[in-house]
Design a protein around this motif. Structure first.
Motif, PDB file in Angstrom:
ATOM      1  N   LEU A  54      26.891 -12.310   5.788  1.00 36.24           N
ATOM      2  CA  LEU A  54      25.510 -12.719   5.567  1.00 36.24           C
ATOM      3  C   LEU A  54      25.393 -13.822   4.531  1.00 36.24           C
ATOM      4  CD1 LEU A  54      23.790  -9.220   5.584  1.00 36.24           C
ATOM      5  CD2 LEU A  54      24.051 -10.834   7.473  1.00 36.24           C
ATOM      6  N   VAL A  78      17.964 -13.049   2.812  1.00 34.79           N
ATOM      7  CA  VAL A  78      18.464 -11.819   3.430  1.00 34.79           C
ATOM      8  C   VAL A  78      17.577 -10.643   3.036  1.00 34.79           C
ATOM      9  CG1 VAL A  78      20.368 -10.165   3.417  1.00 34.79           C
ATOM     10  CG2 VAL A  78      20.842 -12.595   3.660  1.00 34.79           C
ATOM     11  N   TYR A  89      21.460  -4.248   8.016  1.00 31.37           N
ATOM     12  CA  TYR A  89      22.250  -5.397   7.592  1.00 31.37           C
ATOM     13  C   TYR A  89      23.032  -6.029   8.731  1.00 31.37           C
ATOM     14  CZ  TYR A  89      21.115  -4.175   2.799  1.00 31.37           C
ATOM     15  OH  TYR A  89      20.455  -3.912   1.636  1.00 31.37           O
ATOM     16  N   GLY A  93      22.591 -10.566  10.444  1.00 25.13           N
ATOM     17  CA  GLY A  93      23.483 -11.671  10.784  1.00 25.13           C
ATOM     18  C   GLY A  93      23.002 -12.419  12.009  1.00 25.13           C
TER      19      GLY A  93
END
Length: 122
Positions: A54, A78, A89, A93
């Motif tokens: 990320l 993020v 999470y 991406g």
């Protein structure tokens, strides 16, 4: 005619374009501790983001993680996406890749003069 000496000219640098000189300026890298302090995130969470891809980081000569100066802003993005869209999470991406691709396509359209009324997706 005057008795003044001719001015010395600086040596010419090799360039690919006529009359253009480029300088290589090193980009200052940020340590993990600096990025954690600037972003307000725990270093372990930042390491997790690096492992998930990320945020980009690379090792220095001693093996410590080093970040680009834009890393705190990327980490804020993020976190904003995670809280705003309630994504895990792993999904972030994909969303980040899609947003980057949209930005590139919008920039290409603007350069081509196609549309200038596109909203920013950042």
């Amino acid at each position: 005619m005057t008795d003044r000496p001719a001015k010395a000219r600086p040596p010419q640098a090799r360039t690919t374009e006529v009359g253009v000189q480029y300088a290589i300026v090193p980009v200052p890298m940020l340590s993990l501790e600096t990025v954690a302090r600037r972003s307000g995130l725990h270093p372990d969470l930042i390491r997790r983001f690096v492992a998930l891809g990320l945020v980009d980081a690379g090792p220095d000569a001693s093996g410590r993680l080093m970040f680009a100066p834009t890393a705190p802003a990327a980490l804020a993005r993020v976190q904003r996406l995670r809280t705003g869209l309630c994504l895990n999470y792993a999904s972030l991406g994909l969303v980040l890749d899609l947003l980057d691709r949209i930005s590139l396509l919008e920039a290409a359209l603007r350069r081509a003069g196609m549309r200038s009324d596109l909203p920013p997706w950042t």
